[in-house]
Design a protein around this motif. Sequence first.
Motif, mmCIF file in Angstrom:
data_model
loop_
_atom_site.group_PDB
_atom_site.id
_atom_site.type_symbol
_atom_site.label_atom_id
_atom_site.label_comp_id
_atom_site.label_asym_id
_atom_site.label_seq_id
_atom_site.Cartn_x
_atom_site.Cartn_y
_atom_site.Cartn_z
ATOM 1 N N THR A 78 1.446 -5.472 2.666
ATOM 2 C CA THR A 78 0.119 -5.868 3.155
ATOM 3 C C THR A 78 0.028 -7.372 3.389
ATOM 4 O O THR A 78 0.838 -8.154 2.864
ATOM 5 C CB THR A 78 -0.981 -5.456 2.155
ATOM 6 O OG1 THR A 78 -0.841 -6.243 0.973
ATOM 7 C CG2 THR A 78 -0.906 -3.973 1.821
ATOM 8 N N ARG A 132 0.875 -1.181 0.000
ATOM 9 C CA ARG A 132 0.000 0.000 0.000
ATOM 10 C C ARG A 132 0.910 1.229 0.000
ATOM 11 O O ARG A 132 1.910 1.264 0.715
ATOM 12 C CB ARG A 132 -0.889 -0.015 1.235
ATOM 13 C CG ARG A 132 -1.870 1.142 1.283
ATOM 14 C CD ARG A 132 -2.950 0.943 2.332
ATOM 15 N NE ARG A 132 -3.791 -0.190 1.950
ATOM 16 C CZ ARG A 132 -3.950 -1.301 2.679
ATOM 17 N NH1 ARG A 132 -3.342 -1.422 3.831
ATOM 18 N NH2 ARG A 132 -4.727 -2.284 2.260
ATOM 19 N N ARG A 154 3.763 0.355 2.790
ATOM 20 C CA ARG A 154 3.457 -0.674 3.783
ATOM 21 C C ARG A 154 3.115 -1.980 3.075
ATOM 22 O O ARG A 154 2.188 -2.030 2.268
ATOM 23 C CB ARG A 154 2.308 -0.245 4.674
ATOM 24 C CG ARG A 154 1.979 -1.247 5.771
ATOM 25 C CD ARG A 154 1.009 -0.651 6.793
ATOM 26 N NE ARG A 154 0.715 -1.566 7.856
ATOM 27 C CZ ARG A 154 1.516 -1.823 8.880
ATOM 28 N NH1 ARG A 154 2.670 -1.221 8.979
ATOM 29 N NH2 ARG A 154 1.161 -2.683 9.820
#
Length: 125
Positions: free
Chosen positions: A98, A81, A96
Amino acid sequence: MSPALGILLEDCRQKLSGLLEQPRRSPEDWAIDWSGCGCELCARFSDFLGAGTTQTLEWPLATDGRRHVHHQIDVNGLPVRHTTRRTGPPYTLVLRKTDELFAREAEARRAAATDLEWLAVQGHR
């Protein structure tokens, strides 16, 4: 069954079995194998992706750099993300990894097991 089809079935069986014989990913292993286009940005991004214990990267990066990394994530379907924290300059790209990383692997293993069962039936025809 033709000899060529038998060879093809055996090759598929070996590849699927090999995938299933690989150890399952540890819940703490966030590593993603990816190399990018070879530019400096992709090298840094690849280092982040390959770091098994790192899930988040906050990366101050100018517009063109953020755009390039966004493009790599989207085009390659990476389970990452990306958002931009608009403080700076430069703004900070927040990446980030996931949980989709784990879901994809579980699905690949499930599909391999299903396909291996199907091949076993085909081999007995």
